[in-house]
Write an enzyme that holds these catalytic residues in place. Sequence first.
Site, PDB file in Angstrom:
ATOM      1  N   ARG A 104      -7.366   6.190  -6.923  1.00 18.81           N
ATOM      2  CA  ARG A 104      -7.182   7.635  -6.861  1.00 18.81           C
ATOM      3  C   ARG A 104      -7.319   8.271  -8.250  1.00 18.81           C
ATOM      4  O   ARG A 104      -7.958   9.310  -8.418  1.00 18.81           O
ATOM      5  CB  ARG A 104      -5.821   7.962  -6.247  1.00 18.81           C
ATOM      6  N   LEU A 118       0.854  -1.189   0.000  1.00 17.72           N
ATOM      7  CA  LEU A 118       0.000   0.000   0.000  1.00 17.72           C
ATOM      8  C   LEU A 118       0.888   1.236   0.000  1.00 17.72           C
ATOM      9  O   LEU A 118       2.013   1.207   0.523  1.00 17.72           O
ATOM     10  CB  LEU A 118      -0.893   0.032   1.248  1.00 17.72           C
ATOM     11  N   ASP A 119       0.382   2.340  -0.565  1.00 13.39           N
ATOM     12  CA  ASP A 119       1.085   3.613  -0.479  1.00 13.39           C
ATOM     13  C   ASP A 119       1.258   3.997   0.986  1.00 13.39           C
ATOM     14  O   ASP A 119       0.474   3.572   1.850  1.00 13.39           O
ATOM     15  CB  ASP A 119       0.281   4.727  -1.166  1.00 13.39           C
ATOM     16  N   MET A 120       2.234   4.830   1.262  1.00 15.97           N
ATOM     17  CA  MET A 120       2.487   5.281   2.627  1.00 15.97           C
ATOM     18  C   MET A 120       1.215   5.846   3.264  1.00 15.97           C
ATOM     19  O   MET A 120       0.908   5.566   4.422  1.00 15.97           O
ATOM     20  CB  MET A 120       3.592   6.343   2.634  1.00 15.97           C
ATOM     21  N   THR A 132      -1.956   5.394   2.408  1.00 13.89           N
ATOM     22  CA  THR A 132      -3.148   4.539   2.384  1.00 13.89           C
ATOM     23  C   THR A 132      -3.038   3.549   3.539  1.00 13.89           C
ATOM     24  O   THR A 132      -2.012   2.901   3.713  1.00 13.89           O
ATOM     25  CB  THR A 132      -3.258   3.775   1.050  1.00 13.89           C
TER      26      THR A 132
END
Length: 299
Positions: A234, A133-135, A137
């Site tokens: 997104r 996951l993105d930082m 998220t």
Amino acid sequence: MSVIKKQVPKDFEGRKIREFLKEDLGLSSRLIRGASVDKRIFVNNKAVKMNYILRENDNILIKLDKEESQNIAPEKLDIEVVYEDEDIIVVNKRPNMVVHPTKRHQSGTLANGLMYYFQETNQKCIVRLVSRLDMDTSGLIIIAKNQYAHMELSKEMKSDNFQKRYLAIVHGHMEKLEGTINLPIYRPEEEGTIKRVVDDRGQESITHYKVVERFKEGDLVECLLETGRTHQIRVHLSHLGHPIYGDILYGYEEDIEIINRQALHAYGLDFKSPRTKELLSLRAKLPEDMEKLIEKMRK
């Protein structure tokens, strides 16, 4: 100790054990080779070579645990474990946490916390990320504890059984209460950019969505990913004119005063256990910052 056990059926009598491990158990050549070199493959409690000729009802045992190291420093961090067994661990990553060490973030990552957890619980594991996951998220991430589980889950991710569900709080109201966004996502060839765009040159990208709750100035939307492109949810929601609150890359910079990261949470995972093939349906509660934003929007 994590092991695979299997009794040889009549069909494989007279054949080499290597063929059985590949065809019946579906093990990769790399896994077989490593386990053979380490003498972790046994027939009737005796370590064997890969040219061993099988007999019906031979008892096969493969030890999955092995000595491994990883250049990740253990750190005592707050790790929320949602599910754990001998093959996998699933954690609910908090917002603003990097998953794996990088040049900019060499400590305080989820991987640092996991290494400490494995050490404290006397588990000889390294961090094998199955999902990321993105930082900014938050939500569920799967980590395999051994090579076999990682291999099986990597295959599982490509099947329809593997489902990733997210909750997002978006600006404005979706035109339809549910639907499918099928728009290709492309990475522009601009130096230094991480931003993606909807463009016919991109890869096929499919997001199924459903409005869970409608507020005066936005929607709480559930998204089910059919494909897993970088920033997919997104990009898709922003392209439709409904960027996620807090997403300053694809939305509005002034959102930083409302929530300090994109309001996106990976709340659900559905997949088969790598060993038992039982369907696991895991859920993670919303983090506090998204709960507060929802309460504010309800008022």
